[in-house]
Design an enzyme around this catalytic site. Structure first.
Site, PDB file in Angstrom:
ATOM      1  N   TYR A 135     -34.081  -0.827 -11.223  1.00 32.73           N
ATOM      2  CA  TYR A 135     -34.023  -2.278 -11.047  1.00 32.73           C
ATOM      3  C   TYR A 135     -34.250  -2.587  -9.574  1.00 32.73           C
ATOM      4  O   TYR A 135     -33.408  -2.283  -8.730  1.00 32.73           O
ATOM      5  CB  TYR A 135     -32.663  -2.790 -11.517  1.00 32.73           C
ATOM      6  CG  TYR A 135     -32.458  -4.298 -11.448  1.00 32.73           C
ATOM      7  CD1 TYR A 135     -33.511  -5.177 -11.227  1.00 32.73           C
ATOM      8  CD2 TYR A 135     -31.195  -4.844 -11.635  1.00 32.73           C
ATOM      9  CE1 TYR A 135     -33.315  -6.545 -11.169  1.00 32.73           C
ATOM     10  CE2 TYR A 135     -30.978  -6.208 -11.590  1.00 32.73           C
ATOM     11  CZ  TYR A 135     -32.037  -7.057 -11.360  1.00 32.73           C
ATOM     12  OH  TYR A 135     -31.832  -8.414 -11.309  1.00 32.73           O
ATOM     13  N   LYS A 164     -37.684  -2.373 -13.748  1.00 33.59           N
ATOM     14  CA  LYS A 164     -37.542  -3.831 -13.771  1.00 33.59           C
ATOM     15  C   LYS A 164     -37.856  -4.332 -12.369  1.00 33.59           C
ATOM     16  O   LYS A 164     -37.190  -3.957 -11.399  1.00 33.59           O
ATOM     17  CB  LYS A 164     -36.131  -4.252 -14.184  1.00 33.59           C
ATOM     18  CG  LYS A 164     -35.924  -5.778 -14.142  1.00 33.59           C
ATOM     19  CD  LYS A 164     -34.486  -6.145 -14.470  1.00 33.59           C
ATOM     20  CE  LYS A 164     -34.240  -7.633 -14.274  1.00 33.59           C
ATOM     21  NZ  LYS A 164     -32.813  -8.000 -14.470  1.00 33.59           N
TER      22      LYS A 164
END
Length: 292
Positions: A135, A164
């Site tokens: 992320y 992400k």
């Protein structure tokens, strides 16, 4: 396990009397996301105020989420910790509770080198067999990982399988797709970039929006998947102002205010976060009315 599509983020409800986590209300939030046709549930992200929970509350939310979802869709548990020791401990809990994936972002006080970031992910991977989604959220975490570094971790760390990307730079997504020849799934983490990201080849969209607007994000994703670009554009611009609003107003505060407007009290955000003021509540009410 391959995860794609709409990953719906929970908020963490707080009991107005005790100020503790309200697990019964969390169950209702999860059910609303499932009714919005999400493809996975993600708990303990920024919308879930994970940074403001005690270690015990974090465990309660993670365990309850997995149990309540009960296999209906995959469950992703967010982990963002200053220390590698804390991150590995949380990764072990996520595996113990039966989560399907962890979404890992490094927090920074000191500026981290690429080697330090790599070792952080490596040690978390060693601690748990769960697949890891990298992320990248530099605005929140203070760490900005390049596409090259993230792809190197996917290639060289056993359990790292997806990315992400929340830097707000669409070129990062294009680069991830190009450098990996489309082999590494990446997910959009910027609500206002959903249309661009999906048309750039994103495997999905991570968002708390379905808490308040149901399956509208899923409709957008499906329109792109079906090459219905005119319809996708219309759906996106229908949602655009709302998506911008919930991010700029603070996800936790905005989504919780939205629930209240819909007649469901999930408590306010935890201090130092503040609830929306009256003007913003009125603006949100109008945006939600426009999206009915």
């Amino acid at each position: 396990m391959k995860i794609s599509g709409i990953i719906g983020y929970t908020v963490t409800p707080f009991d107005p009397c005790t100020q503790g986590v309200d697990l019964a209300k969390l169950g209702e939030v999860i059910d609303i996301l499932l009714a919005g046709d999400v493809d996975a549930i993600a708990a303990l992200g920024s919308a879930g105020e994970a940074a403001y929970l005690t270690a015990q509350e974090w465990q309660q939310v993670a365990e309850f989420t997995v149990k309540h979802v009960a296999g209906r869709v995959p469950v992703i548990i967010g982990i963002a910790a200053l220390t590698t020791a804390q991150a590995t401990t949380y990764a072990k809990y996520a595996h113990q509770f039966g989560a399907d994936m962890i979404m890992l972002s490094p927090f920074s006080y000191y500026q981290l080198s690429e080697q330090e970031i790599f070792e952080h992910y490596q040690q978390v991977s060693n601690a748990s067999p769960l697949p890891i989604m990298i992320y990248n959220n530099p605005a929140v975490c203070g760490v900005d990982m390049t596409p090259e570094l993230m792809l190197a971790m996917v290639a060289d760390i056993e359990n790292v399988v997806a990315i992400k990307e929340s830097s707000g730079d669409i070129q990062r997504m294009h680069k991830i797709y190009h450098l990996s020849e489309g082999a590494v799934p990446f997910f959009n983490g910027c609500n206002h970039m959903a249309l661009e990201a999906l048309t750039a080849g994103a495997a999905g969209w991570c968002t708390a929006a379905p808490c308040l607007i149901g399956d509208k994000p899923k409709q957008l994703l499906q329109a792109v998947a079906n090459s219905e670009f005119e319809r996708a554009q219309g759906l996106f611009y229908q949602q655009f102002e709302f998506l911008e609003f919930i991010v700029s107003s603070g996800l936790a505060a905005a989504v919780k205010a939205g629930f209240a407007l819909k007649g469901m009290d999930v408590g306010g955000p935890r201090a130092p976060l503040l609830p929306l003021n009256d003007a913003k509540q009125k603006q949100l009410a109008q945006l939600l009315s426009n999206l009915r």
